[in-house]
Design an enzyme around this catalytic site. Structure first.
Site: not given
Length: 184
Positions: A21, A93, A127, A129, A140
């Site tokens: 996104k 959300r 990724r 993070r 999540r």
């Protein structure tokens, strides 16, 4: 026909964590000259500055939970109140956030990047993070499916949801989004 310069639209980019996104919102916002509003970026900024909002947000995000609606709605309202067009990335959300957003402004199109859970896990693990630990990722995705899935139905019923296959190269996905944006 649409010209890129005066392409004024209020867009929402929806999709699971790691669906791309942010990347797509960034590309489209530059091409169309629309302000990209990422709640994630705003929250990370607030946390770095150590603001009150940042501290509250951090306590939720460290557990992989969503920041409460009333805080998020305030943030969004402050960020969109003088804009004719924008891209919302990561908001709304929840159904409640979507309903509250309707009171603030009218959304033109919702771009839903659809990506499988398996693909999401792979992307997020790669990724790197800090909050992308396997158990946090699982949580999540679970929270996303529970809370954000109803939004898909909500916007589908309004006739403004456009589902995009979120698998492919960045360029391929951008092209799919553009096709949807330029059709009347």
């Amino acid at each position: 026909t649409l010209k890129f310069k005066n392409f004024i639209m209020k867009l929402i980019f929806l999709g699971p964590p790691g669906a791309g996104k942010g990347t797509q919102a960034e590309i489209i916002s530059k091409k169309l000259n629309l302000k990209k509003i990422s709640t994630g970026d705003i929250l990370r900024e607030e946390m770095e500055k150590g603001t009150e909002l940042g501290k509250i947000a951090k306590s939720y995000m460290e557990k992989g939970e969503l920041v409460p609606d009333e805080i998020m709605i305030k943030i969004i309202e402050n960020n969109i109140k003088n804009l004719n067009g924008f891209i919302l990335d990561g908001f709304p959300r929840t159904l409640n956030q979507a309903i509250e957003l309707e009171k603030i402004t009218k959304i033109d199109k919702v771009i839903y990047l659809n990506v499988s859970d398996e693909e999401i896990k792979n992307r997020l693990l790669n990724r790197g993070r800090l909050d992308d630990k396997p158990e946090v990722i699982e949580n999540r995705i679970k929270i996303y499916r529970e809370q954000t899935q109803p939004l898909i139905e909500f916007y589908k019923e309004k006739g403004i949801l456009y589902e995009i296959n979120g698998i492919g190269t960045i360029e391929e996905i951008t092209k799919r989004i553009e096709e949807v944006l330029y059709e009347r």
